[in-house]
Every structure is written in structure tokens, then in C-alpha cells.
Design a protein around this motif. Structure first.
Motif, PDB file in Angstrom:
ATOM      1  N   TYR A  40       2.807   4.461   1.743  1.00  0.00           N
ATOM      2  CA  TYR A  40       2.282   5.357   2.770  1.00  0.00           C
ATOM      3  C   TYR A  40       1.256   6.257   2.117  1.00  0.00           C
ATOM      4  O   TYR A  40       1.588   7.092   1.266  1.00  0.00           O
ATOM      5  N   LEU A  41       0.016   6.053   2.477  1.00  0.00           N
ATOM      6  CA  LEU A  41      -1.118   6.754   1.872  1.00  0.00           C
ATOM      7  C   LEU A  41      -1.061   6.632   0.343  1.00  0.00           C
ATOM      8  O   LEU A  41      -1.359   7.567  -0.388  1.00  0.00           O
ATOM      9  N   LYS A  66       0.494  10.364  14.206  1.00  0.00           N
ATOM     10  CA  LYS A  66      -0.316  10.521  13.002  1.00  0.00           C
ATOM     11  C   LYS A  66       0.122   9.510  11.926  1.00  0.00           C
ATOM     12  O   LYS A  66      -0.716   8.926  11.236  1.00  0.00           O
ATOM     13  N   ASP A  67       1.462   9.332  11.792  1.00  0.00           N
ATOM     14  CA  ASP A  67       1.947   8.433  10.729  1.00  0.00           C
ATOM     15  C   ASP A  67       1.510   6.994  10.970  1.00  0.00           C
ATOM     16  O   ASP A  67       1.205   6.259  10.037  1.00  0.00           O
ATOM     17  N   LEU A  68       1.457   6.601  12.240  1.00  0.00           N
ATOM     18  CA  LEU A  68       1.009   5.239  12.564  1.00  0.00           C
ATOM     19  C   LEU A  68      -0.445   5.053  12.115  1.00  0.00           C
ATOM     20  O   LEU A  68      -0.784   4.081  11.432  1.00  0.00           O
ATOM     21  N   MET A 120       7.240   9.922   9.419  1.00  0.00           N
ATOM     22  CA  MET A 120       6.632  10.804   8.423  1.00  0.00           C
ATOM     23  C   MET A 120       6.407  12.190   9.023  1.00  0.00           C
ATOM     24  O   MET A 120       5.996  12.316  10.175  1.00  0.00           O
ATOM     25  N   TYR A 131      -6.388  -0.892   1.811  1.00  0.00           N
ATOM     26  CA  TYR A 131      -5.641  -1.467   0.695  1.00  0.00           C
ATOM     27  C   TYR A 131      -5.784  -2.992   0.701  1.00  0.00           C
ATOM     28  O   TYR A 131      -6.054  -3.609  -0.336  1.00  0.00           O
ATOM     29  N   GLU A 132      -5.608  -3.570   1.878  1.00  0.00           N
ATOM     30  CA  GLU A 132      -5.703  -5.036   1.976  1.00  0.00           C
ATOM     31  C   GLU A 132      -7.122  -5.522   1.701  1.00  0.00           C
ATOM     32  O   GLU A 132      -7.309  -6.581   1.113  1.00  0.00           O
ATOM     33  N   TYR A 191      -4.576   3.209   6.011  1.00  0.00           N
ATOM     34  CA  TYR A 191      -4.463   3.077   4.555  1.00  0.00           C
ATOM     35  C   TYR A 191      -4.232   1.608   4.190  1.00  0.00           C
ATOM     36  O   TYR A 191      -4.828   1.079   3.258  1.00  0.00           O
ATOM     37  N   GLN A 192      -3.364   0.975   4.965  1.00  0.00           N
ATOM     38  CA  GLN A 192      -3.076  -0.446   4.726  1.00  0.00           C
ATOM     39  C   GLN A 192      -4.344  -1.285   4.857  1.00  0.00           C
ATOM     40  O   GLN A 192      -4.579  -2.212   4.067  1.00  0.00           O
ATOM     41  N   TRP A 207       7.070   3.114   5.961  1.00  0.00           N
ATOM     42  CA  TRP A 207       6.939   3.698   7.301  1.00  0.00           C
ATOM     43  C   TRP A 207       7.278   2.656   8.358  1.00  0.00           C
ATOM     44  O   TRP A 207       6.847   1.510   8.258  1.00  0.00           O
ATOM     45  N   PRO A 260       0.795  -1.229   0.000  1.00  0.00           N
ATOM     46  CA  PRO A 260       0.000   0.000   0.000  1.00  0.00           C
ATOM     47  C   PRO A 260       0.827   1.279   0.000  1.00  0.00           C
ATOM     48  O   PRO A 260       0.345   2.326  -0.368  1.00  0.00           O
ATOM     49  N   CYS A 298      -8.316   7.889   4.054  1.00  0.00           N
ATOM     50  CA  CYS A 298      -7.644   6.678   3.561  1.00  0.00           C
ATOM     51  C   CYS A 298      -8.570   5.878   2.648  1.00  0.00           C
ATOM     52  O   CYS A 298      -8.117   5.338   1.634  1.00  0.00           O
ATOM     53  N   ASN A 346      -7.614  -5.238  -2.106  1.00  0.00           N
ATOM     54  CA  ASN A 346      -6.804  -6.132  -2.933  1.00  0.00           C
ATOM     55  C   ASN A 346      -6.821  -7.585  -2.472  1.00  0.00           C
ATOM     56  O   ASN A 346      -6.175  -8.431  -3.084  1.00  0.00           O
ATOM     57  N   GLY A 347      -7.506  -7.839  -1.392  1.00  0.00           N
ATOM     58  CA  GLY A 347      -7.654  -9.219  -0.930  1.00  0.00           C
ATOM     59  C   GLY A 347      -6.434  -9.773  -0.252  1.00  0.00           C
ATOM     60  O   GLY A 347      -5.382  -9.180  -0.243  1.00  0.00           O
ATOM     61  N   LYS A 398      -9.010   7.940  -0.733  1.00  0.00           N
ATOM     62  CA  LYS A 398      -7.855   7.899  -1.640  1.00  0.00           C
ATOM     63  C   LYS A 398      -7.850   6.633  -2.482  1.00  0.00           C
ATOM     64  O   LYS A 398      -7.231   6.568  -3.534  1.00  0.00           O
ATOM     65  N   ASN A 429      -2.215   6.876  10.004  1.00  0.00           N
ATOM     66  CA  ASN A 429      -2.318   6.988   8.538  1.00  0.00           C
ATOM     67  C   ASN A 429      -1.926   5.680   7.860  1.00  0.00           C
ATOM     68  O   ASN A 429      -2.644   5.156   7.012  1.00  0.00           O
ATOM     69  N   ALA A 430      -0.736   5.185   8.254  1.00  0.00           N
ATOM     70  CA  ALA A 430      -0.193   4.000   7.588  1.00  0.00           C
ATOM     71  C   ALA A 430      -1.098   2.789   7.792  1.00  0.00           C
ATOM     72  O   ALA A 430      -1.391   2.043   6.853  1.00  0.00           O
ATOM     73  N   LYS A 431      -1.543   2.594   9.020  1.00  0.00           N
ATOM     74  CA  LYS A 431      -2.346   1.393   9.304  1.00  0.00           C
ATOM     75  C   LYS A 431      -3.733   1.478   8.674  1.00  0.00           C
ATOM     76  O   LYS A 431      -4.245   0.474   8.171  1.00  0.00           O
TER      77      LYS A 431
END
Lengths: 276, 719
Positions: free
Chosen positions: A25-26, B702-704, A206, B714-715, B710-711, A145, A23, B591, B718-719, B594, B706-708
Motif C-alpha cells: 500500500y503506497l 481514498k484507500d481504493l 486504511m 508499480y506494475e 500505486y499498483q 488493502w 506493490p 503514487c 516492474n512489467g 513515490k 491510493n492502492a490502485k
């Protein structure tokens, strides 16, 4: 360099197709950035006690010295927890001549002189390290990240330069009183290349949604393996290879040690921008 | 113009309209839903409310402002949590009725009436409670147990008195002050006793003040006293009637008498229990106090019902029906079965009750087969109680569950459910239930051959010779009686159960397994699959259990949680958590956006006053999750969901079968930890299809998040 860059791009796109892309980062996976690597000069690369020079203050004066390297890198997060990166690290360093050498020279009349001693002054080393590395992010994190472990091959290339006016061996002929001077230490800008294996740990944070701050430690495995050997210092006669250090191989032999010193263990801080 | 005729017509329309809007309980029951416009508490910004409350407090000359500030913060969040939990009913028939009682009780006090908000809570607990903000909550369980309108009115008066006397905030302040005394050498036990003592004083005061309010109405005083009986026996079902053996019997299926107790246990009188460590005085004391008040007053002409007896009984029946659903949701199948059994006496043709009984029989069958295991968070974590811990007539059900072997339960369940399915042939739920039971029959060693004989087989068992030491005469008589009981059993009694169906019903003969044991791959009910232990632990450890997840492009997301636990100090983190929750909601939306991921947000914090249908949907999903979590799931079997039928409508309405529950937990203390949690459930199969529960050192940056987040999307995509 161009070729390496294209290889890298090929790898990026090939991996994108073959592997399931992570994925990022964003959604951003491609990063471009600059890094600064440094390490305290703990062991003398020239064998004299604790003395080492970086690009900064001359350590012989007793000032603390650091090895410093500048790094330009590209990274691509191609899987959930894996990134591939290409980095080019540049450094400019010097080597204080304090290793004894057997100098050979011939006078115009064909007489050979052998001088023994330490060449005066120093010589300069300009290095470029090319590394292709993979960053394996720890469980729970998402490339690019988080905490990671990095691994990859690295090619350390460097060129040496010296000033014959400073770097020389001089004596006066006892019989004729003529000055005998040895200032030929090989070709200027001679290129050397050594392979190594790059390891490291770090953490990528980030700032905002695009800027990354990456910090950690990296080391080159072979260079690190020589840590004790380098601490002992270079002898004019290598008992293992049975090769005598002469003015012709002086730079080749001593520069290895200096290059290892620069690369063996570094703390780094990198700033990157996530492009897409 | 004849005004009196118009007035009469209007009154007629009003009454007819009221009656027409009532449910026809003789035929069916529809679970209670909120209606109309949502009150202000749903749409107001809780932080602004707290701010205003604290400003008012600071302007006042009250003492203990520090503690009261914390109280105001905590209480406001607590009220919001209750109201937005999905368990609160708004403008439904019961809540409207309770408000009618409020109008009666406070007919002379418009100012107080305007300050009070009454809500009904979907809970089987027999309780009511109020907050200083004027919110009064009545549990459905209490309404189901009430014997008259007057009893409810008195309980309302009691709760109003708690509000007018500000018992809530005073109790909070007192408790905090008492807790400090632990540093002065007071034992924890003493502090608990003192806290309870203070609470009891408040309760007694509310009893007295409530009675004064009650006195202002025309309700029967005796009902105020009887209200305490309701509370005393709250642990018993809302009515006690004999559970007859014949209930589960048909012409060809007669259950052995040995499965039923000759006598059920008596009811323990707990009215005078020691109340030293109780927040309420025992009922004997409370009744005595009210009795003194009644003695001094004339009770002639006072009535049990002002709004109307018929209406009260209808409202109570609604509450009782709702209790059936809530018991199912709580997986309290014996209680659900007994509640439905009671109501069936009055409404024998009610389809909903037939469904409840069939569901209970099916669930108990699964429980007995070990396919349904209560989760550790369930209040029945130790499983269905032993019959000796149950009082009175419901004891028969517990005894039957305990004594009847699992395969016989399957027969009894199928016998009841299949016939129910034939009675309500168009009902898909009963059809699916009976199909599932056919699947369970397939897991026995019996096949169709074992059930087609017509002659009852007499099995004679030799009396067991007692080799133990000689017994007394009475013990020997008791033993003989026991042996006789068992001798009369026909161990194959159940094999005649379906004779008539085999003879006359082609569908039954077709669906019945030819020979056992076979495992039905598609049992037809909630995609239920029999449990299998074949999955290796290694695979489970690796997390492979969710690898099979299909791609998901749309989910219903519920209010994400953001919890802060401070291990260092006992300070309120609610405001910070609330602020962070807002940021989290934005992150989730960003997230998902996007990645063009379709997100249906059912968040009571984001709904508007007209979003009552969303609130109802949220409530259904919450109930589904509650029921889903109440049972343990293994990798192969799904957990049957029996209390939330409306979930199918939700999946159709929103075009997805997946719901997402996600959030962040932050443990503050010497060591800081962040927990990221995300789970996706498939409401079609009742399975958890995705789970991420990860712990990070440090605070939730914030990055944690955001990343999680979004992931996560995404998962899913996309399965």
C-alpha cells in the motif's frame, strides 16, 4: 517464540527474493499490529445449559459472556495479492467445573477411595496460539488493502491452573467419619498443545496512509468440527475411547473443549501500522 | 519625416507578413494548430466562475433561480469541456479570420465585441453554436462548406443574436419546465414537440435579429439567404465534381467500366422536410422569412467579401484540408478520399493530399481484407455505407469500394501509393505505406511471376443464359447491355499494372513478393501485423493479452477523469466530480513520485496561458486516441492510425511512446459502484499494452484510489 519470529523473518526475506514483490500500500508492505478477537459464548463448554464463562462476568449468574482473545501480529505483503503473517494470540479463561469425575485417592493407611461427582469451583486456562497464515486478497485488491481470505496452520498451546482449596471433591467416610478430600487434579501449569487449521475472511481498510483497520471473521477448522460434540458435553466415561474421566485426566479432557470454544469462531478487529 | 511613406511601409509589411504567414497549399498542408497566449477560460478556476455567476443570479430579480443555478453550473462545465477538449483552435488562421469577421459585424458595438469569444472547432460537422457566456464555436466543416465571407458573417450574426437574446438559458429553463409536465399526464412525444417548437421560435428570432445585425454591414443580403442552402446540403461534400475513373488509372492499369456507375443518383431536396420534431425550422421556411426581409431592402452596392475574396478562399481551403485530416481521424475514408480528390483539382502537387489519398486507399484495402473493423463506438460502426445510400458523385467511390474485390484494391492501392512514393521519394510516410501494401500483396496468391507478362490476356466469358421467366423488351435490352459490359472486362486487367515498374524500377522489383501467399512480419507501417485468430479465448479471458508488456518507466498522462453518475436523481454532480478530480490528480502524482516514475502530465486543466504547445500536443494525442478507439483491435493486429501523423513528433518530444488514460467512475444510486480504469497505449505500435477495468462495490474511498494508482505505476515499472 523467538525462534518462530526468526522463522517468520526468514520467510519474509526468502519470499521477497524468490517471488515478485507486490506493490503494497503506497509501497509499504510490512505491518505490525494488535487485534481483538471475540465470540459470544453460545454453547456451554462445561456442558451445563448455555453457561459459559469468559474473562468477564461469570455466566452462571446469567450474564452474557464472551470469549476474548488479544492478538499481536506481523504481516508482510510479499506478492500483489498475498500476505504472509505471524500472529500470537493470548487469552485467559476459566472452566466451570460441572462435569462429573471419578476421583481416586488413598488414605495414609493405604485405603483407596473412589469418589464420583463434580469438582467444586473452576480452573483457569491461559492460552497462546501461534499462527502462520497467508492472506489471499480478492481479485482487484492489492495486499495489504482490501477483502481477503486467510488460511494457515495454528498451534494452540495452553496451561491450566487450579486452586486446590476451591477445586476439590469431598466426602465423609461413612464408617470412620473422617473427611476424604480429593484436590489433586494434576500438576499446576501443565502445558498442552493442539494443532488446528485457521481460516477466515476479512477486509483491511486504511486510515491515512499508515494505519490499517482490519475486521472480519476467523475460525479454526478442527475446533469447529467438534461443535456438536462439545454441545453434548463431556461424559465421565468416554464411550469411544473407553477412558474414564478421573481427577488425573479431568483437566486434560475438559480443557480441550474450553479451548475449542474460545478458538472455533471469532469476530475480530485489528489495528495495524504499516512500518515500511 | 514622411509619415505617409512610413504608414504605407507599415501597411505593406502587414500585408506581406500576413501573406508570408500563410501556408503554401500548392506544395503541402500543415494541420491547424493553436497559437499565441491561451485565453482566460483555460486558466480560470471553473468553480470560482460558477460561484460568481450564481451570486450574480441571486442578486438579480430573475425568475426560476433554482433551474438557472443548475444551468449555470452545467453550462460552465460544458463550455470548459469543449474548450479544453483539444478540439478547439485558438489564434490559428481560421479563428483569427472569424474574429476579423466579428470586428466587421460589430464595428459599431465595441461593448458587445469585447464580450464575445470566437473559437474554431476541429469537427467536420457543419454547424456553429453559441452560449450565454459569449462563447461562439464554429465547426471547421461549416467553414469548408461556406460559399462566401458574407455567408459566414450572417451565421455569425445569427449566433450573436442567440447570445444577446439569451436563448440558451431560456431554452434550458423551458425544457426543464416542460419535462415536469410529464407528471401532469402529458405524453413524452408531446413534450418533445413542444420543446422543438420553442427551439424553432428561438431559431427564427435569431434569424431575424441576426439579419438586423447583418444589415448594419455592407454584406450582400442574398448571401444571408444562401447560407441556408449551405446548411440544407451539409450532408454532401463541400463541392460536387465528377469522380473520374482515370484518377486511379495509369498507362498499364485501366479499371473495368463495370466498377463505375453510368449515372450517379440525384440529390434529394430535403428543404421542406417535416420539422415538427426538429429544433430548427426547415430551410424553405427560413429562406422564405429572410427573402421577405430582403425584398423590402435595397441590395445595391453590397458585397460578398469585405475582408477579401482571396483570404476567404484561402481560409476555406485551410478548412477543407483540415476536413481531410478529420475524415481520416474519423476513419471516414470514402469522404476523405473524395475531399482530397476535390482539392487535388486545385492543388495537384500538394504532398499532403497525395498522402491522404494513399492512406485512404491503404485503409480501404485493410477494410476490404477484414483487417480493419470499425469499433462499436464509431459512427461508422456498421462499416462503410452501401453506395445506394449515397447521393451524387461521391457515390462512385462507394460503388467502387463495394464492387472491386479486395486483392484488386490492393493492386490499385499499391499502384497509386508506390508511384506517389516515387514522386515524393524523401517522404517516409509514403514509403512506409507502400511497404505495407507490398506486405498485403504477399498475402494474395499472386507472386512476381503473375505480374511480369506483357501481353494482355483476353478473357471471353460466355453470356449467362437467363433461365427465369420471359422479360419485357426493355428489361432484355438492359440485360444485354449489362452482359456486354461484363464481357468487355479483362479479368486479369490488373496484372499489367506494374509492367513499367518491373522494367525500370529496381526497388519495386526487389520489394515485390516473389510468390504468395506470404505474411510479412514487418510491413513497415505502424508496425502493422496481419490479423490472426490463433489466440485462444481462454488466454484472452485470463487477461494474458497484456502479459507481454514491457517495463515502462515514463508515460504521458492525460487529464484523468472522475465521473459521477447519479441514478437516483437528476442533479448535477459536476462540482463534486471536479473537486474529486483534483484529489485524483494529486494522488496520481504522489503514487508516481513515490516510485520515481516519470510522468509527463498533459492536462488542459493544469496548463498556463503560455502553454499553447502543450495544448496542441494534448490535442494530437486526443485525436490519436479517438482514432485508435474508432477501430476494433484483436490480440495480434494493431490498429492503423492514419489521421494523426504528428504523434511521432510527440513521442520524440517527450521521450516516451506510452500514454496513460486513467480515471474513476462512480455510480451513485441504491447500489453504489466504483469503476477503476487505466489503459496504456503504445503510440509506436498503436496497441493497448495495459488495461485495468475493475468494478468495486461501494464508493471510491481514498484507500481504493491510493492502492490502485500505486499498483498501476508499480506494475508499469516492474512489467
Amino acid at each position: 517464540m523467538k525462534r518462530i519470529f526468526f522463522y517468520f523473518l526468514f520467510l519474509v526475506f526468502a519470499s521477497s527474493v524468490v517471488a515478485q514483490i507486490g506493490p503494497g500500500y503506497l509501497g509499504k508492505r510490512f505491518m505490525l499490529g494488535y487485534g481483538f478477537h471475540f465470540s459470544p459464548a453460545i454453547l456451554g463448554s462445561n456442558g451445563s445449559e448455555g453457561s459459559i464463562i469468559g474473562r468477564g462476568p461469570h455466566s452462571l449468574g446469567g450474564d452474557p459472556a464472551f470469549n476474548s482473545t488479544h492478538d499481536g501480529f506481523l504481516e508482510f505483503a510479499f506478492k500483489n495479492r498475498t500476505s504472509v503473517g505471524l500472529s500470537c494470540r493470548y487469552y485467559n479463561s476459566t472452566f466451570d467445573n460441572s462435569t462429573s469425575v471419578y476421583g481416586y485417592t488413598f488414605t495414609p493407611n493405604g485405603q483407596q477411595y473412589i469418589l464420583s461427582g463434580e469438582p467444586g469451583g473452576f480452573y483457569q486456562i491461559k492460552g497462546l496460539n501461534y499462527a502462520l497464515y497467508f492472506k489471499f486478497y480478492n481479485k482487484r485488491y492489492v495486499a495489504p488493502w482490501g477483502r481477503y481470505f486467510l488460511l494457515g496452520p495454528v498451534v494452540n498451546t495452553y496451561r491450566s491452573f487450579y486452586d486446590p482449596g476451591i477445586m476439590k471433591l469431598e466426602t465423609t467416610d461413612g464408617s470412620g467419619g473422617a473427611k476424604i478430600r480429593i484436590d489433586n487434579f494434576g500438576a499446576q501449569g501443565e502445558l498442552y498443545a493442539r494443532g488446528d487449521l485457521l481460516f477466515g475472511w476479512g477486509r483491511n481498510r486504511m486510515i491515512g496512509n499508515r494505519v490499517t483497520i482490519d475486521y472480519g471473521v476467523n475460525f479454526q477448522l478442527v475446533a469447529l468440527g467438534f461443535i456438536l460434540w462439545d454441545a453434548i458435553g463431556e461424559s465421565p466415561f468416554d464411550i469411544f475411547s473407553e477412558v474414564q474421566t478421573t481427577n488425573y485426566n479431568y483437566i486434560e479432557k475438559t480443557s480441550k473443549r474450553r479451548v475449542r470454544e474460545v478458538n472455533k469462531l471469532n469476530v475480530f478487529v485489528k489495528v495495524g501500522v504499516l512500518l515500511f | 519625416m514622411n509619415y505617409s511613406r512610413i504608414f504605407a511601409a507599415l501597411v505593406f509589411c502587414f500585408i506581406v507578413g500576413d501573406v508570408l504567414s500563410q501556408q503554401n497549399l500548392k506544395e503541402n498542408f500543415t494541420p491547424l494548430k493553436s497559437e499565441g497566449v491561451l485565453p482566460e477560460i483555460f486558466t480560470q478556476n471553473i468553480r470560482n466562475v460558477i460561484k460568481a455567476d450564481i451570486t450574480d443570479l441571486n442578486k438579480s430579480k430573475e425568475k426560476d433561480k433554482m433551474i438557472k443555478t443548475v444551468y449555470l453550473t452545467e453550462a460552465n462545465y460544458e463550455i470548459e469541456k469543449i474548450v479544453k477538449s483539444g478540439n478547439t483552435l485558438i489564434n490559428d488562421e481560421i479563428t483569427k479570420y472569424l474574429n476579423k469577421l466579428k470586428d466587421i459585424v460589430l464595428s459599431n458595438n465595441a461593448e458587445l465585441k469585447a464580450k464575445l469569444n470566437i473559437f474554431t472547432l476541429k469537427s467536420t460537422v457543419v454547424n456553429a453554436y453559441s452560449y450565454d457566456k459569449g462563447y461562439i464555436f464554429f465547426d471547421v466543416g461549416l467553414i469548408a462548406q461556406a460559399e462566401s465571407e458574407a455567408q459566414l458573417a450572417y451565421i455569425l450574426c445569427h449566433e450573436i443574436s442567440h447570445y444577446t437574446k439569451r436563448h440558451n438559458i431560456q431554452g434550458y429553463v423551458k425544457n426543464r419546465q416542460l419535462e415536469k409536465e410529464v407528471y401532469e399526464g402529458k405524453s413524452t412525444d408531446d413534450i418533445i414537440i413542444e420543446k422543438c417548437q420553442y427551439s424553432k421560435e428561438n431559431e427564427s428570432e435569431a434569424d431575424m435579429e441576426g439579419f438586423k445585425l447583418f444589415e448594419g454591414t455592407n454584406y450582400n443580403f442574398i448571401q444571408a439567404q444562401k447560407a441556408f442552402d449551405v446548411l440544407q446540403y451539409a450532408h454532401l461534400p463541400f463541392e460536387l465534381i465528377e469522380f473520374k475513373k482515370s484518377f486511379l488509372e495509369t498507362e498499364n492499369l485501366k479499371l473495368p467500366a463495370g466498377y463505375f456507375l453510368k449515372e450517379v443518383s440525384s440529390i434529394r431536396n430535403n428543404g421542406s422536410d417535416d420539422d415538427t420534431k426538429s429544433t430548427h425550422p426547415n430551410t424553405v421556411k427560413r429562406k422564405a422569412a429572410i427573402e421577405d426581409l430582403i425584398k423590402a431592402r435595397a441590395n445595391e452596392g453590397r458585397v460578398n467579401n469585405i475582408a477579401g475574396e482571396e483570404l476567404f478562399k484561402y481560409i476555406r481551403d485551410l478548412a477543407r484540408f483540415e476536413c481531410c485530416r478529420l475524415y481520416l481521424k474519423n476513419r471516414d475514408y470514402p469522404n476523405a478520399l473524395y475531399a482530397a480528390y476535390i482539392l487535388r483539382e486545385k492543388y495537384p502537387d500538394n504532398k499532403y493530399l497525395t498522402q491522404v489519398i494513399s492512406k485512404c486507399l491503404y485503409a480501404i484495402t485493410l477494410y476490404k481484407k477484414g483487417d480493419l473493423r470499425y469499433g462499436s463506438d464509431s459512427y461508422l460502426e456498421n462499416g462503410i455505407s452501401s453506395y445506394d445510400k449515397v447521393e451524387s458523385f461521391p457515390q462512385q467511390i462507394y460503388h467502387l469500394i463495394e464492387k472491386m474485390p479486395e486483392n484488386e484494391w490492393t493492386i490499385v492501392s499499391l499502384n497509386y501509393t508506390y508511384r506517389a512514393h516515387k514522386k515524393f521519394e524523401s517522404d517516409s510516410l509514403l514509403s512506409r505505406l507502400s511497404d505495407s501494401l507490398f506486405g498485403l500483396i504477399g498475402r494474395t496468391n499472386w507472386g512476381i511471376v503473375d505480374f511480369v507478362r506483357t501481353n494482355r490476356k483476353e478473357v471471353k466469358t460466355e453470356p449467362v443464359k437467363d433461365t427465369t421467366s420471359p422479360k419485357s423488351k426493355t428489361e432484355l435490352i438492359a440485360n444485354l447491355q449489362k452482359e456486354n459490359n461484363f464481357k468487355n472486362y479483362d479479368t486479369a486487367y490488373y496484372k499489367d499494372a506494374f509492367v513499367d515498374l518491373f522494367m525500370t524500377d529496381k526497388e519495386f522489383a526487389r520489394k515485390f513478393p516473389t510468390s504468395g501467399p506470404t505474411v510479412s512480419s514487418s510491413s513497415g507501417f505502424s508496425d502493422y501485423k496481419p490479423r490472426s485468430y490463433s489466440t485462444s479465448k481462454k488466454a484472452m479471458k485470463k487477461g494474458n493479452r497484456y502479459k507481454e508488456m514491457e517495463k515502462v518507466s515514463k508515460v504521458i498522462t492525460l487529464e484523468p477523469f472522475y465521473v459521477i453518475i447519479n441514478t437516483n436523481e437528476k442533479i448535477s454532480e459536476s462540482v463534486e466530480a471536479d473537486e474529486k478530480q483534483e484529489i485524483l490528480i494529486n494522488t496520481i502524482n504522489t503514487c508516481a513520485g513515490k516510485q520515481n516514475f516519470e510522468l509527463v502530465t498533459l492536462d488542459p486543466g493544469l496548463i498556463t496561458a503560455t502553454d499553447v504547445s502543450k495544448m496542441n500536443d494534448y490535442s494530437v494525442i486526443n485525436d490519436w486516441i479517438y482514432e485508435r478507439f474508432d477501430a476494433y483491435e484483436n490480440s495480434k493486429s494493431s490498429v492503423p492510425i492514419l489521421g494523426t501523423d504528428e504523434i511521432r513528433d510527440i513521442t520524440k518530444k517527450y521521450g516516451t511512446t506510452h500514454i496513460l488514460k486513467t480515471g474513476i467512475g462512480y455510480v451513485k444510486g441504491k447500489k453504489k459502484y466504483t469503476v477503476f480504469y487505466a489503459a496504456i497505449y503504445d503510440m509506436r505500435t498503436n496497441k493497448m499494452v495495459y488495461l485495468k477495468q475493475e468494478v468495486f462495490k461501494g464508493k471510491p474511498n481514498k484507500d481504493l484510489i491510493n492502492a490502485k494508482m500505486y499498483q498501476l505505476f508499480y506494475e508499469l515499472k516492474n512489467g
